[in-house]
Scaffold this motif. Structure first.
Motif, short mmCIF file in Angstrom:
data_model
loop_
_atom_site.label_atom_id
_atom_site.label_comp_id
_atom_site.label_asym_id
_atom_site.label_seq_id
_atom_site.Cartn_x
_atom_site.Cartn_y
_atom_site.Cartn_z
N GLY A 1 0.82 -1.21 0.00
CA GLY A 1 0.00 0.00 0.00
C GLY A 1 0.85 1.26 0.00
N VAL A 2 1.97 1.22 0.73
CA VAL A 2 2.90 2.35 0.74
C VAL A 2 3.47 2.58 -0.67
N ALA A 3 3.82 1.48 -1.35
CA ALA A 3 4.36 1.60 -2.71
C ALA A 3 3.32 2.18 -3.67
N LEU A 4 2.08 1.75 -3.53
CA LEU A 4 1.01 2.27 -4.39
C LEU A 4 0.75 3.75 -4.11
N MET A 5 0.81 4.12 -2.83
CA MET A 5 0.62 5.52 -2.45
C MET A 5 1.74 6.39 -3.02
N ALA A 6 2.97 5.87 -2.96
CA ALA A 6 4.10 6.61 -3.50
C ALA A 6 3.96 6.79 -5.01
N GLU A 7 3.48 5.74 -5.67
CA GLU A 7 3.28 5.82 -7.12
C GLU A 7 2.20 6.84 -7.47
N GLU A 8 1.12 6.82 -6.70
CA GLU A 8 0.01 7.74 -6.96
C GLU A 8 0.41 9.19 -6.78
N ASN A 9 1.31 9.44 -5.82
CA ASN A 9 1.71 10.82 -5.53
C ASN A 9 3.04 11.21 -6.19
N GLY A 10 3.63 10.28 -6.94
CA GLY A 10 4.88 10.58 -7.62
C GLY A 10 6.06 10.73 -6.68
N TRP A 11 6.00 10.01 -5.54
CA TRP A 11 7.10 10.09 -4.58
C TRP A 11 8.20 9.11 -4.96
N GLY A 12 9.43 9.52 -4.82
CA GLY A 12 10.55 8.61 -5.03
C GLY A 12 11.25 8.80 -6.35
N LEU A 13 12.54 8.50 -6.34
CA LEU A 13 13.41 8.73 -7.49
C LEU A 13 12.94 8.03 -8.75
N LEU A 14 12.56 6.77 -8.64
CA LEU A 14 12.23 5.98 -9.84
C LEU A 14 10.98 6.47 -10.56
N HIS A 15 10.13 7.22 -9.86
CA HIS A 15 8.93 7.76 -10.51
C HIS A 15 9.24 8.99 -11.36
N HIS A 16 10.48 9.44 -11.30
CA HIS A 16 10.89 10.61 -12.09
C HIS A 16 11.91 10.23 -13.16
N LEU A 17 12.09 8.93 -13.34
CA LEU A 17 13.03 8.44 -14.36
C LEU A 17 12.28 7.55 -15.35
N SER A 18 12.55 7.72 -16.62
CA SER A 18 11.89 6.91 -17.65
C SER A 18 12.69 5.66 -17.94
N TRP A 19 12.80 4.80 -16.94
CA TRP A 19 13.55 3.56 -17.08
C TRP A 19 12.60 2.39 -17.29
N PRO A 20 13.04 1.33 -17.95
CA PRO A 20 12.18 0.16 -18.14
C PRO A 20 11.73 -0.41 -16.79
N VAL A 21 10.57 -1.03 -16.81
CA VAL A 21 10.01 -1.58 -15.57
C VAL A 21 10.94 -2.62 -14.96
N TRP A 22 11.54 -3.47 -15.82
CA TRP A 22 12.39 -4.53 -15.29
C TRP A 22 13.61 -3.95 -14.56
N LEU A 23 14.12 -2.82 -15.05
CA LEU A 23 15.27 -2.19 -14.42
C LEU A 23 14.86 -1.55 -13.09
N ALA A 24 13.68 -0.93 -13.09
CA ALA A 24 13.18 -0.32 -11.85
C ALA A 24 12.96 -1.39 -10.77
N ILE A 25 12.45 -2.54 -11.17
CA ILE A 25 12.24 -3.63 -10.22
C ILE A 25 13.56 -4.15 -9.69
N THR A 26 14.52 -4.37 -10.60
CA THR A 26 15.83 -4.88 -10.20
C THR A 26 16.53 -3.93 -9.24
N LEU A 27 16.54 -2.64 -9.56
CA LEU A 27 17.19 -1.66 -8.71
C LEU A 27 16.48 -1.54 -7.36
N SER A 28 15.17 -1.67 -7.37
CA SER A 28 14.40 -1.60 -6.12
C SER A 28 14.74 -2.77 -5.21
N LEU A 29 14.87 -3.97 -5.79
CA LEU A 29 15.21 -5.15 -5.00
C LEU A 29 16.59 -5.01 -4.38
N LEU A 30 17.55 -4.53 -5.17
CA LEU A 30 18.91 -4.32 -4.66
C LEU A 30 18.91 -3.25 -3.56
#
Length: 281
Positions: free
Chosen positions: A63-92
């Motif tokens: 729910g926190v992740a969805l809220m961040a996405e909805e409000n545009g919070w966080g670095l990855l929401h301001h970068l036009s990177w592929p989804v797979w890269l965003a997931i990989t970087l988030s896991l790391l």
């Protein structure tokens, strides 16, 4: 419970069942207390930790992740990177945060008082990987929520990470021993059961190593990796000397009140067997 919650629960139960069966069939070490006594107490902490999480964060980390996405919070929401890269970087990123969280729980005295309940288990098995104080669960939730918001981690990466974190915690606490060659090979990538038992050693210079729950990358990178303990795995002294394996030290109330103790672990020693001045209280 939402669909992601059921998915995480199914993953947790599956991994727990497989690893519990493995350690019953191929146990590495003999437990000093009965399985029933330890399991009922350790699993009670899972229930209390879950209730704490629900009260503190009803929306869950997804729910926190969805809220961040909805409000545009966080670095990855301001970068036009592929989804797979965003997931990989988030896991790391999340795994790195948990590594340092774990390391600070050993380094900062008041955090260690909370975390030592996990280390006070006189035997290491699948339930030890679930034995954490509710206060530690609460702190960890806040830390992970902040890490998710800072990174703008996608919700799917949070689901994957939570399943992996629980799964690896169960895996590397399992009471089994892999053949040494396989253990050494796997240890180049992940924290194995033997490597994590070193982390549960009664010697502080061994306890303060192998902090990773999953990959061994962070321990190697930040020089906290230890491939061998002073004692062989078969006779490695685990737990905390201040909390011997007794029925009295394995009740729910005893575990909850351990942070209030002011006991010194007199078995905290250096690798050559000489007592150090850096005692844990």
């Amino acid at each position: 419970m939402d669909s992601s919650g059921w998915f995480r629960l199914a993953g947790f139960l599956s991994i727990f069942a497989v690893m519990a069966c493995a350690e019953i069939i191929w146990p590495a070490r003999q437990a000093p207390l009965s399985r029933w006594l330890r399991w009922r107490t350790n699993l009670s902490m899972v229930v209390l930790g879950t209730l704490t999480g629900r009260v503190l964060l009803p929306a869950t980390l997804v729910g926190v992740a969805l809220m961040a996405e909805e409000n545009g919070w966080g670095l990855l929401h301001h970068l036009s990177w592929p989804v797979w890269l965003a997931i990989t970087l988030s896991l790391l990123w999340l795994d790195l945060v948990i590594y340092w969280q774990h390391r600070l729980f050993h380094r900062i005295p008041w955090l260690w008082r909370i975390h030592k309940m996990h280390h006070a288990d006189s035997h290491i098995d699948v339930t030890t990987g679930l034995r954490f104080h509710p206060v530690e669960i609460a702190i960890s939730l806040v830390v992970k929520a902040a890490a998710i918001i800072v990174a703008g981690a996608p919700a799917i990466s949070v689901v994957i990470f939570e399943i992996a974190l629980n799964g690896f915690s169960i895996f590397n606490h399992t009471n089994i021993r892999l053949p040494q060659r396989i253990d050494d090979a796997l240890g180049r990538l992940i924290i194995t059961q033997r490597l994590h038992r070193i982390h549960h050693s009664q010697y502080q210079n061994e306890t303060d190593t192998n902090f990773g729950f999953s990959v061994s990358l962070w321990d190697r990178l930040f020089r906290s990796f230890k491939s061998r303990a002073l004692q062989p795995d078969e006779t490695l002294r685990v737990g905390q000397q201040a909390y011997p394996p007794t029925r009295q030290n394995n009740t729910v109330w005893r575990l909850l009140t351990m942070p209030l103790d002011n006991q010194v672990n007199d078995d905290t020693k250096s690798a050559d067997g000489n007592a150090t001045d850096d005692f844990r209280k």
